[in-house]
Design a protein around this motif. Structure first.
Motif, short mmCIF file in Angstrom:
data_model
loop_
_atom_site.label_atom_id
_atom_site.label_comp_id
_atom_site.label_asym_id
_atom_site.label_seq_id
_atom_site.Cartn_x
_atom_site.Cartn_y
_atom_site.Cartn_z
N ASN A 22 1.32 0.66 -15.08
CA ASN A 22 2.07 1.75 -14.43
C ASN A 22 3.22 2.21 -15.31
OD1 ASN A 22 0.70 2.14 -12.04
ND2 ASN A 22 1.84 0.56 -10.94
N LEU A 75 -7.20 0.44 -11.01
CA LEU A 75 -7.51 -0.27 -9.76
C LEU A 75 -8.91 0.08 -9.27
CD1 LEU A 75 -4.16 -0.02 -7.77
CD2 LEU A 75 -5.18 -2.06 -8.81
N GLY A 134 -2.72 3.89 -13.54
CA GLY A 134 -2.72 2.64 -12.75
C GLY A 134 -3.76 2.71 -11.64
N ASP A 135 -3.77 3.83 -10.96
CA ASP A 135 -4.75 4.02 -9.87
C ASP A 135 -6.18 3.93 -10.38
OD1 ASP A 135 -2.73 4.32 -8.09
OD2 ASP A 135 -3.01 6.48 -7.76
N GLY A 156 -1.60 -4.48 -3.26
CA GLY A 156 -1.48 -3.54 -4.38
C GLY A 156 -2.56 -3.71 -5.43
N GLU A 157 -2.48 -4.82 -6.18
CA GLU A 157 -3.47 -5.01 -7.26
C GLU A 157 -4.25 -6.30 -7.05
OE1 GLU A 157 -0.58 -6.11 -7.25
OE2 GLU A 157 -0.10 -7.50 -8.85
N LYS A 188 -1.93 -17.90 -12.56
CA LYS A 188 -0.89 -17.10 -13.22
C LYS A 188 0.03 -18.03 -14.01
CE LYS A 188 -1.59 -12.87 -11.36
NZ LYS A 188 -1.82 -11.65 -12.08
N HIS A 235 1.42 6.09 -12.94
CA HIS A 235 0.72 5.61 -11.73
C HIS A 235 -0.72 6.09 -11.63
CE1 HIS A 235 4.18 3.67 -9.99
NE2 HIS A 235 3.44 3.32 -8.96
N VAL A 261 -4.94 -8.43 -10.75
CA VAL A 261 -4.88 -7.83 -12.09
C VAL A 261 -3.63 -8.36 -12.80
CG1 VAL A 261 -4.83 -5.64 -13.37
CG2 VAL A 261 -5.91 -5.74 -11.10
N ASP A 262 -3.79 -8.78 -14.02
CA ASP A 262 -2.65 -9.31 -14.78
C ASP A 262 -1.75 -8.18 -15.26
OD1 ASP A 262 -3.42 -11.95 -14.46
OD2 ASP A 262 -4.72 -11.91 -16.25
N TRP A 263 -0.49 -8.46 -15.27
CA TRP A 263 0.52 -7.52 -15.80
C TRP A 263 0.27 -6.07 -15.37
CZ3 TRP A 263 3.75 -10.97 -17.13
CH2 TRP A 263 3.37 -12.09 -17.88
N PHE A 264 -0.05 -5.91 -14.16
CA PHE A 264 -0.41 -4.56 -13.72
C PHE A 264 0.77 -3.60 -13.79
CE2 PHE A 264 -1.23 -1.29 -10.43
CZ PHE A 264 -2.37 -0.75 -11.00
N ARG A 310 -2.57 -16.96 -16.98
CA ARG A 310 -3.35 -15.77 -16.59
C ARG A 310 -4.75 -15.75 -17.23
NH1 ARG A 310 1.90 -14.52 -16.46
NH2 ARG A 310 2.66 -13.42 -14.61
N ARG A 353 -9.64 -4.61 -0.53
CA ARG A 353 -8.36 -4.58 -1.25
C ARG A 353 -7.35 -5.32 -0.39
NH1 ARG A 353 -5.05 0.71 -3.09
NH2 ARG A 353 -3.55 -0.33 -4.46
N1 LIG Z 1 -0.74 2.71 -9.57
C1 LIG Z 1 -0.62 1.92 -8.52
N2 LIG Z 1 0.23 0.89 -8.56
C2 LIG Z 1 0.34 0.06 -7.52
C3 LIG Z 1 -0.41 0.28 -6.35
N3 LIG Z 1 -0.10 -0.70 -5.46
C4 LIG Z 1 0.82 -1.51 -6.06
N4 LIG Z 1 1.10 -1.05 -7.30
C5 LIG Z 1 2.02 -1.62 -8.31
O1 LIG Z 1 1.48 -2.86 -8.80
C6 LIG Z 1 2.54 -3.55 -9.43
C7 LIG Z 1 2.34 -5.05 -9.23
O2 LIG Z 1 3.28 -5.67 -10.05
P1 LIG Z 1 3.65 -7.19 -9.96
O3 LIG Z 1 3.50 -7.69 -8.55
O4 LIG Z 1 4.99 -7.38 -10.60
O5 LIG Z 1 2.58 -7.94 -10.76
P2 LIG Z 1 1.95 -7.71 -12.20
O6 LIG Z 1 2.69 -6.72 -13.01
O7 LIG Z 1 0.49 -7.42 -11.99
O8 LIG Z 1 2.08 -9.09 -12.85
P3 LIG Z 1 1.28 -10.42 -12.53
O9 LIG Z 1 0.57 -10.21 -11.23
O10 LIG Z 1 2.33 -11.48 -12.46
O11 LIG Z 1 0.36 -10.61 -13.66
C8 LIG Z 1 3.82 -3.02 -8.81
O12 LIG Z 1 4.56 -2.35 -9.82
C9 LIG Z 1 3.35 -2.03 -7.75
O13 LIG Z 1 4.19 -0.89 -7.65
C10 LIG Z 1 -1.29 1.41 -6.32
O14 LIG Z 1 -1.98 1.69 -5.35
N5 LIG Z 1 -1.37 2.18 -7.41
#
Ligand SMILES: Nc1nc2c(ncn2[C@@H]2O[C@H](COP(=O)(O)OP(=O)(O)OP(=O)(O)O)[C@@H](O)[C@H]2O)c(=O)[nH]1
Length: 339
Positions: A224, A236, A232-233, A258-259, A325, A229, A217-220, A329, A255
């Motif tokens: 959050n 996902l 965010g969940d 994280g994302e 990326k 969160h 997922v981009d800029w996930f 992206r 999975r």
């Molecule tokens: N809400 C939620 N957040 C999660 C979970 N697992 C991981 N994360 C968050 O996902 C985020 C991933 O951020 P980054 O790795 O910086 O990547 P990004 O923001 O998606 O940016 P790019 O991948 O570069 O596009 C982190 O802030 C983690 O805390 C989850 O189960 N639930």
């Protein structure tokens, strides 16, 4: 003749005294005092052939312990045979009723034969004792309670079957839980790795292609950060649902982190995997996610090279994702150094 009649009376009285002291559970000593020092016979237990008095005493003591309550008895068909002045036989049928461990127990048609001998003291003592349970106890045609046991076994078998099914269900539930990512309901990482290794073994042995697709997922982090969160969940979960909905029955998805989501496509080469990944990217980009609106994902794709390790393969897929990326992206890229 008075003699024989008198002896018969004496034997009846001796039997009555014996049964009373033994069955009322009043006095074990009194009952066994009627045993001759050389008594022998058979007991009611399995394989109870009793060669001497000592063994009878053990059996009687055990009997008192196992059935401590008074035993109500009825006696019928009493026969007294006077063989001589010093030897007689009593034969009768007994029906016993008592409570053992709170349960009513009825032992009907118990047959008892006693050989009596007049002791030097003039008292009658039991020289030989035999007790048997007749076959009618369990039905006319049975010496042993086969029907009853069969019925009991059937109940037990059903119970075991039921318990086994419950256990199987519980195990399956446990297995599901151990393999599942809680948030998305998809395969978790250990499980998707396991599925991937199985496919690679198949690919090596039978030579069919296997491809992998890594969706991130981009800029996930922004989701959050801006929405919390919980949102965010839910995003996902929505991604997981979109991915799952697009897969064929033979594909595996899980999975990965994280994302990140990994898809393993057996029997699909790089071209097919690219087509699937592009379709997925478009579907994602067009999806109206609640709260956050349209959102995108970057995707890396590679085809398994027979002989390479799992790490190498995933490393190449990861490198493809990294390039997607890097290149801005919302893109699909193939591993830099080929499929
Ligand atoms: N809400 C939620 N957040 C999660 C979970 N697992 C991981 N994360 C968050 O996902 C985020 C991933 O951020 P980054 O790795 O910086 O990547 P990004 O923001 O998606 O940016 P790019 O991948 O570069 O596009 C982190 O802030 C983690 O805390 C989850 O189960 N639930």
């Amino acid at each position: 003749m008075t003699g024989a009649k008198g002896i018969e009376q004496e034997l009846r009285a001796a039997l009555e005294a014996y049964l009373t002291s033994y069955l009322t559970r009043w006095d074990l000593q009194k009952a066994v005092a009627l045993f001759s020092p050389t008594i022998h016979g058979v007991g009611t237990g399995h394989d109870e052939f009793v060669p001497e008095r000592r063994v009878f005493l053990e059996i009687y003591e055990r009997d008192f312990r196992q059935a401590p309550n008074a035993i109500v008895w009825e006696q019928s068909r009493l026969q007294v045979a006077v063989l001589s002045d010093t030897v007689g036989i009593t034969t009768c049928e007994l029906h016993l009723h008592t409570q053992i461990q709170g349960q009513e127990i009825h032992l009907n048609n118990l047959r008892q034969s006693l050989v009596w001998k007049r002791h030097e003291s003039g008292r009658w003592v039991i020289e030989h004792l035999h007790i048997s349970f007749p076959s009618t106890e369990h039905g006319q045609d049975e010496s042993y309670p086969n029907k009853e046991l069969e019925a009991r076994n059937r109940v037990l078998a059903r119970l075991v079957e039921k318990r086994t099914a419950q256990l199987r269900e519980a195990l399956e539930e446990q297995r599901q839980l151990a393999n599942t990512d809680r948030l998305t309901g998809m395969n978790n990482r250990p499980r998707i790795e396991e599925l991937a290794s199985t496919e690679f073994l198949g690919a090596q042995r039978y030579g069919y292609p296997v491809s992998s697709i890594l969706v991130d997922v981009d800029w996930f982090k922004r989701i959050n950060d801006q929405h919390g969160h919980l949102i965010g969940d839910s995003v996902l979960k929505a991604f997981a649902d979109i991915i799952t909905a697009r897969l064929r029955a033979v594909d595996h998805a899980g999975r990965w982190g994280g994302e990140e989501f990994l898809i393993i496509c057996p029997h699909i080469g790089i071209e097919g995997a690219l087509a699937l990944a592009r379709g997925l990217r478009e579907t994602i980009a067009a999806h109206p996610f609640p709260k956050i609106g349209p959102w995108t994902a970057s995707i890396g794709v590679s085809q398994y090279r027979p002989g390479e390790t799992l790490q190498d393969f995933f490393g190449r897929t990861d490198a493809a994702l990294y390039r997607a990326k890097e290149l801005g992206r919302n893109r699909v890229e193939v591993a830099p150094n080929g499929p």
